[in-house]
Design an enzyme around this catalytic site. Structure first.
Site, PDB file in Angstrom:
ATOM      1  N   ILE A 121       0.832  -1.206   0.000  1.00  0.00           N
ATOM      2  CA  ILE A 121       0.000   0.000   0.000  1.00  0.00           C
ATOM      3  C   ILE A 121       0.861   1.249   0.000  1.00  0.00           C
ATOM      4  O   ILE A 121       1.846   1.326   0.728  1.00  0.00           O
ATOM      5  CB  ILE A 121      -0.889   0.032   1.268  1.00  0.00           C
ATOM      6  N   CYS A 122       0.479   2.239  -0.811  1.00  0.00           N
ATOM      7  CA  CYS A 122       1.131   3.537  -0.752  1.00  0.00           C
ATOM      8  C   CYS A 122       0.169   4.504  -0.079  1.00  0.00           C
ATOM      9  O   CYS A 122      -0.773   4.983  -0.688  1.00  0.00           O
ATOM     10  CB  CYS A 122       1.482   4.024  -2.155  1.00  0.00           C
ATOM     11  N   LEU A 123       0.387   4.742   1.217  1.00  0.00           N
ATOM     12  CA  LEU A 123      -0.466   5.672   1.966  1.00  0.00           C
ATOM     13  C   LEU A 123       0.422   6.410   2.965  1.00  0.00           C
ATOM     14  O   LEU A 123       1.129   5.771   3.739  1.00  0.00           O
ATOM     15  CB  LEU A 123      -1.591   4.900   2.676  1.00  0.00           C
TER      16      LEU A 123
END
Ligand SMILES: [Zn+2]
Ligand SMILES: [Zn+2]
Lengths: 161, 199
Positions: B91-93
């Site tokens: 995930i890119c958060l």
């Protein structure tokens, strides 16, 4: 801005002793252009600053953390049942805590551990000063950019609002 | 695992289990073992998105230094989303990276992931192929995401046209997920997907 005058076939008030009726408007347009230009410069600078700190904010200044006052939980405030947002344990009488300038309160050991890593309040992200000169420079630019944004808005409203 | 990390997860666990969102079947957390350093999360796909009707499972690993460092989270359920790898589930958060704050909890993480499903950020992608499709061919993106939701997360919408393309690749000897992934990345162009799988 030369192109603005060229395109509009204006002489920039040259040779006219009387102030022309639209001169103040022109001055304001010029002022706005200057602000926009400065803003663009700032963005470039802050992008560089951002890269140098690789996205994560630096620890809070050691001196500032040392100078945070320690506050013992009183019997009365223990009764309120408030908890430390870092360890999620309710404050009890005699707990050593620290209160940040944003008024958020944590156990001393919890908040000091956090501030050794990042300079902001874990709840509201209020930023404490850091010992990182690059980061501080970037913050100053950001604050100035914000001020300019406000000036531009005021200017815009005075012209068109 | 340090005492503070484990003690906090125990408290948070109770918080999530008691929360309104759990009551509404929106989010869920389960223990994997009794050491509290690994958990399973579950979020419901938000309504009015291609993920609606799906249940998405997450792997949550709690570092020793929690809550001073974020939990390590990835999707176990395959998903088509610009900020989530369609291959690994990474995930890119920002809050799971440099914008983590020690007052955040498993509950806020799960709710943020749900918000990410409702509002992708294609300019900060994890999966470049998905992000490009999101920006350049949004209707294909939505259809693909809805199809993946149906196949992997139990979503409601089936697309016989997509299924038949997958079937024709399967009859050529390709594995089903491989076929789906290739077709998805090539905008469901059978010829380009075949070429991609052969090379
Ligand atoms: Zn605490
Ligand atoms: Zn605060």
């Amino acid at each position: 801005m030369a192109s603005y005058f060229d395109e509009h076939d204006m002489s920039n008030g040259e040779g006219s002793a009387q102030p022309r009726p639209d001169q103040s408007l022109l001055l304001r347009i010029l002022e706005m252009a200057r602000l926009l230009q400065e803003e663009m410069d700032v963005e470039i600078v802050s992008d560089l600053g951002f890269m140098s700190v690789s996205g994560k904010a630096p620890p809070a200044s050691k001196k500032v953390v040392e100078e945070l006052e320690t506050k013992l939980i009183s019997p009365a405030s223990a009764c309120l049942g408030k908890q430390c947002a870092i360890c999620l344990v309710s404050f009890v009488e005699e707990d050593e805590t620290k209160v940040l300038p944003c008024n958020h309160q944590f156990h001393s050991v919890c908040i000091v551990t956090w501030l050794k890593q990042v300079n902001s309040c874990p709840i509201c992200r209020y930023e404490l000063p850091t010992d990182d000169p690059n980061y501080e420079e970037m913050r100053k630019h950001k604050a100035r950019a914000k001020q300019r944004e406000y000036e531009q808005e005021t200017l815009h409203n005075s012209m068109f609002g | 695992m340090t005492n503070i990390a484990e003690a906090r997860i125990r408290r948070e666990f109770k918080e999530v289990v008691k929360s309104d969102e759990v009551a509404a079947c929106n989010i869920k957390v389960e223990l994997v073992n009794d050491t509290f350093n690994e958990l399973r999360g579950e979020i419901a796909g938000p309504p009015d998105t291609p993920y609606a009707g799906g249940q998405f499972h997450l792997e949550i690993k709690i570092p020793e230094t929690y809550p001073f460092n974020p939990p390590i989270v990835k999707f176990l359920t395959k998903i088509w989303h610009p900020n989530i790898s369609s291959v690994t589930g990474a995930i890119c958060l920002d809050i799971l990276k440099d914008q983590w704050a020690a007052a955040m909890t498993l509950r806020t993480v799960l709710l943020s992931l749900q918000a990410l499903l409702a509002a992708a950020e294609p300019d900060d992608p994890q999966d470049a192929v998905v992000a490009q499709q999101y920006k350049e061919n949004h209707s294909i993106f939505e259809k693909t995401a809805r199809h993946w939701t149906a196949v992997y997360a139990g979503g409601p919408k089936s697309y016989p046209d997509l299924d038949s393309k997958i079937l024709s690749l399967k009859t050529m000897g390709f594995e089903e997920h491989q076929a789906r992934a290739a077709l998805s990345s090539k905008g469901w162009d059978l010829e380009r997907a075949t070429e991609y799988l052969i090379n």
